[in-house]
Write an enzyme that holds these catalytic residues in place. Structure first.
Site, PDB file in Angstrom:
ATOM      1  N   CYS B   3     -13.667   1.747   5.775  1.00 57.00           N
ATOM      2  CA  CYS B   3     -15.013   2.189   5.489  1.00 57.00           C
ATOM      3  C   CYS B   3     -15.604   1.360   4.379  1.00 57.00           C
ATOM      4  O   CYS B   3     -14.920   0.596   3.720  1.00 57.00           O
ATOM      5  CB  CYS B   3     -14.954   3.639   5.051  1.00 57.00           C
ATOM      6  SG  CYS B   3     -16.047   4.639   6.001  1.00 57.00           S
ATOM      7  N   CYS B   6     -13.867   1.724   1.109  1.00 56.63           N
ATOM      8  CA  CYS B   6     -12.656   0.944   0.893  1.00 56.63           C
ATOM      9  C   CYS B   6     -12.998  -0.425   0.321  1.00 56.63           C
ATOM     10  O   CYS B   6     -12.401  -0.883  -0.644  1.00 56.63           O
ATOM     11  CB  CYS B   6     -11.903   0.739   2.208  1.00 56.63           C
ATOM     12  SG  CYS B   6     -11.553   2.254   3.073  1.00 56.63           S
ATOM     13  N   ASP B 409     -34.469 -33.267  15.508  1.00 54.61           N
ATOM     14  CA  ASP B 409     -34.417 -34.662  15.109  1.00 54.61           C
ATOM     15  C   ASP B 409     -33.813 -35.406  16.293  1.00 54.61           C
ATOM     16  O   ASP B 409     -32.785 -35.008  16.805  1.00 54.61           O
ATOM     17  CB  ASP B 409     -33.530 -34.789  13.863  1.00 54.61           C
ATOM     18  CG  ASP B 409     -33.595 -36.171  13.274  1.00 54.61           C
ATOM     19  OD1 ASP B 409     -34.194 -37.052  13.916  1.00 54.61           O
ATOM     20  OD2 ASP B 409     -33.040 -36.368  12.183  1.00 54.61           O
ATOM     21  N   ASP B 601     -28.718 -34.231  12.845  1.00 58.02           N
ATOM     22  CA  ASP B 601     -27.357 -34.699  13.096  1.00 58.02           C
ATOM     23  C   ASP B 601     -26.459 -34.432  11.894  1.00 58.02           C
ATOM     24  O   ASP B 601     -25.292 -34.779  11.893  1.00 58.02           O
ATOM     25  CB  ASP B 601     -27.345 -36.181  13.494  1.00 58.02           C
ATOM     26  CG  ASP B 601     -27.949 -37.060  12.429  1.00 58.02           C
ATOM     27  OD1 ASP B 601     -28.250 -36.537  11.344  1.00 58.02           O
ATOM     28  OD2 ASP B 601     -28.127 -38.256  12.677  1.00 58.02           O
ATOM     29  N   ASP B 605     -29.795 -35.442   6.128  1.00 53.80           N
ATOM     30  CA  ASP B 605     -30.994 -34.629   6.313  1.00 53.80           C
ATOM     31  C   ASP B 605     -30.830 -33.266   5.656  1.00 53.80           C
ATOM     32  O   ASP B 605     -31.440 -32.294   6.067  1.00 53.80           O
ATOM     33  CB  ASP B 605     -31.375 -34.503   7.783  1.00 53.80           C
ATOM     34  CG  ASP B 605     -30.184 -34.110   8.637  1.00 53.80           C
ATOM     35  OD1 ASP B 605     -29.123 -33.819   8.053  1.00 53.80           O
ATOM     36  OD2 ASP B 605     -30.318 -34.081   9.868  1.00 53.80           O
TER      37      ASP B 605
END
Lengths: 60, 709
Positions: B3, B6, B409, B601, B605
């Site tokens: 829970c 906890c 891109d 990529d 960037d």
């Protein structure tokens, strides 16, 4: 009705037996892995010695 | 770890230590991430504190964790089994007493049955009910009540009342309720834990995929088996067929066929040549190979991926923290309500006081509330990891679900960055196929990227001999006796002796153009293009179908960008952008209120990725560890991204369903229980079903949607 006094302890005895059987089954590892145990049969190739089965490695 | 309470207990205990900088505990995955200063506090001290708080600290993987897990699994089964069998027996005895109510039952037999019930309920309470009591004790010690407190209280009250009534020889007994509570709650908890564990299996599969031993070949040719952790750079390793390559390495000899699906989610066999790098975590599907390790196991791509996944799963996003806070108040409210209901019924109708109070205590389900979000997130994250998309920040999925625009891109995402040749025109009656075949024959011996691009297009149907390569100009060869040249226009023109006028139209782009000719004259001209990735078109279509705008932002020439945009049917395409201009473009979009998913990529960037609502980087190799994006695409396929957005949207829907259910259930059930309309056993079933429902609903996310593909 006095038979009840005998039957109830008998029923409880059966329950104790059932619990004992279950504990034994669990402790001996029967429920540890319900999925992988079914696979080595499919994995093994014909002619391969059983000692190379993956299950062996897990137990070792 | 069940829970919110906890996880708060652990967080509080650990963060109280001096030298601990950050603690984050995830309740759904039962994992903790701790940043600490080893100079000021030892790891052992942290582990001690965790066990003092009442939890067993375990390393994430390895033999110790597995054996403890197995012992817990066995004990849980035994507890459930005892509770189930005990429940059936007690139910039988108590039913006799209930059923005989109208006819009257021999008081001696009734007393006998009650004693028998006591005899069975006691071991069930002590053995099977132990987790609830230890949990409640721990909560009380920490003064942060979790869901074990109301349950333990209900069990104790019901049991104590029954014992008193048995020996008093009057009043109701609740032995059946006690055993039933324990059985249903334990069973519900067990199923819930199994489902949660299965949701995590993606990470575990990765971590466990490492072999336990590796064969290392010593200098004298002897083979020894060592643990993967002992591999050092430069070690020569032997990898049998079907085994996982444990570390990043180079292929030592011959050719290898590997499957990188563990890393990328794509199950494709890739052929590697001598000295080509192999990623740790790929599977050798071909013949046995020998590899030279280039790093140790902890530095491999596999280790980076597992590390990132674990970090994500250990963090708790803001929305979860809010739910946890609410849940802990909820427990206090439950206790108050139960006391109030009990008091009310004592005055109104004393016989119903105990059942009503018990029902309130048991029926409330704060866990549904605090599990609603993390369970769904864990399931969605695990599934995406299997598809080849890593979520590195827990909030990212939530944000991904709300994205409006995808800005891509171009290079490395839509296009592969590898040159692709396209035919511009042919002359003298040559067909397209013939032109490509001739070119491929001429390039058959070259390693140049352009040569590879030609060979990808066509297999040479004819054999070219006397092949000669002229660096920077082209190749020359003899096919069926005739001399052919493939290369720059000037290079081919020297052979064809054609007048320059014939080529005037091509002179503008002579730099990128490739000509093919023989002594009779020019046969064909080709242009080089940056090839679209396979699947890019399909992915763009999918994204558009999902109602997303797509824009291309590239640093490339505008014409090249336009060409790609035309092929993909993308309206908005901007080229010649500097990194600053890209950043401005994304910021402008964001400030206009649209939420941008930036796909890059992952190289150079960073700022652009950071400016967007959500960022996704194409990650390759060990760059995974450094990538700054929210999402890392490991398999280069934009299609995965569309699938991820779909998954994130479904995740959001599931979270909403879960929270709505938790709210409706608790708001509906508690008043009913307080009114005394819910029997205690119904309460136990209801509470177990409720948390199970939430977890099972979340588990739907972990499955691959068969219908949508």
């Amino acid at each position: 009705m006095n038979i009840v006094f005998l039957l109830i302890p008998l029923g409880m005895g059966l329950m104790v037996a059932a619990v004992a059987a279950l504990f034994w089954a669990v402790n001996s590892g029967q429920y540890d892995d319900l999925e992988d145990a079914s696979r080595p049969v499919l994995d093994s190739e014909d002619g391969q010695p059983p000692s190379e089965l993956p299950i062996e490695r897990q137990q070792g | 770890m069940r829970c919110a309470a906890c996880s708060r207990a652990v967080t509080r205990a650990v963060s109280a230590l001096a030298g601990v900088e950050r603690v984050s505990v995830n309740v759904a995955t039962a994992r903790a991430a701790v940043d600490w200063d080893p100079q000021r506090v030892a790891l052992k001290k942290i582990l001690n504190v965790v066990s003092e708080a009442g939890f067993k600290p375990l390393p994430l993987a390895g033999k110790a964790a597995a054996s403890v897990q197995r012992a817990e699994h066995r004990q849980a089964l035994k507890r459930i089994g005892l509770a189930g069998l005990g429940m059936m027996q007690t139910m039988m005895f108590v039913y006799c007493i209930y059923a005989s109510g109208a006819h009257g039952i021999d008081p001696g037999i009734a007393q006998y049955l009650k004693l028998a019930g006591l005899l069975i309920a006691t071991p069930v309470l002590v053995y099977s009910g132990a987790p609830f009591f230890s949990g409640a004790l721990r909560d009380l010690r920490r003064r942060s009540p979790g869901m074990d407190v109301p349950v333990a209280l209900a069990l104790l009250i019901a049991y104590a009342a029954s014992v008193v009534n048995t020996f008093r020889g009057a009043g109701e007994i609740y032995f059946d309720s006690v055993t039933m509570f324990i059985f249903f709650l334990l069973a519900g908890r067990f199923v819930e834990m199994s489902v949660r564990r299965r949701n995590l299996s993606a990470t575990e599969a990765l971590a466990r995929s490492l072999p336990t031993t590796v064969a290392r070949i010593a200098k004298d040719g002897a083979t020894e088996r060592i643990a993967p952790g002992l591999i050092r750079q430069g070690d020569l390793l032997s990898i049998p067929k079907g085994a996982v390559i444990p570390v990043d390495s180079l292929l030592a000899a011959g050719e290898a066929v590997v499957d990188e699906s563990l890393l990328t989610g794509e199950s494709v066999s890739i052929t590697k040549q001598v000295n080509e790098p192999l990623s740790g975590g790929s599977i050798n599907v071909g013949q046995p190979i020998r590899v030279v390790a280039t790093g140790c196991a902890s530095q491999s791509m596999l280790a980076s991926i597992v590390g990132l996944l674990e970090r994500t799963q250990a963090e708790r996003p803001a929305i979860v923290r809010t739910a946890d806070g609410v849940a802990s108040w909820f427990v206090l409210l439950t206790l108050t309500l139960a006391a109030a209901a009990g008091l009310f019924w004592i005055f109104a109708e004393p016989a119903r006081a105990l059942p009503a109070a018990l029902a309130v205590l048991v029926v409330t389900c704060p866990c549904a509330l605090s599990l609603a979000t993390p369970a769904a997130m864990a399931a969605a994250t695990a599934r995406l990891a299997r598809l080849g998309l890593l979520v590195t920040r827990p909030d990212a999925l939530e944000r991904l679900a709300r994205v409006d625009v995808v800005v891509v891109d171009k290079t490395g995402t839509l296009t592969s960055g590898m040159p692709v040749v396209e035919l511009k025109d042919t002359r003298r009656g040559y067909s397209r196929a013939a032109a490509f075949q001739t070119a491929a024959a001429l390039e058959s011996a070259s390693d140049h990227p352009i040569a590879q691009a030609f060979r990808k297009h066509a297999t040479p149907a004819r054999v070219a001999v006397d092949l000669q390569e002229f660096a920077g100009r082209g190749v020359e060869g003899r096919i069926d006796g005739a001399i052919w040249r493939l290369g720059t226009h000037r290079f081919v023109k020297e052979l064809t002796q054609e007048p320059g006028a014939d080529l005037s139209g091509l002179s503008n782009d002579a730099g990128a153009g490739i000509a093919l000719g023989n002594s009779e004259g020019m046969i064909a001209t080709f242009v080089l293009a940056d090839g679209l990735r396979p699947g890019a078109l399909r992915a763009v279509e999918q994204l558009r179908e999902m109602g997303l705008d797509i824009a291309i932002a590239s640093g490339d020439q505008q014409e090249v960008v336009d060409e790609i945009a035309r092929k993909l049917g993308v309206q908005e395409a901007v080229g010649r952008l500097t990194p600053q201009a890209k950043l401005a473009l994304v910021q402008q979009r964001e400030s206009a209120g649209t939420r941008v998913l930036m796909v890059g990529d992952g190289i150079n960037d960073g700022p652009v990725l950071a400016a967007a609502s959500v960022s996704c980087a194409m990650a390759q190799g060990s760059a995974v560890a450094q990538a700054a994006a929210d999402l890392l695409l490991l398999n280069d396929s934009l299609g995965t991204l569309a699938e991820a957005i779909r998954g994130a949207r479904r995740m959001r829907a599931v979270i909403r369903q879960n929270l709505a259910w938790a709210l409706v259930y608790n708001l509906g059930a508690v008043p009913l229980a307080a009114m005394g309309w819910i029997a205690p056993w119904v309460a136990a079933v209801g509470m177990s079903t409720s948390s199970l429902l939430v977890v099972l609903n979340a588990a739907r996310l972990a499955r691959s949607p068969g219908a949508s593909q």
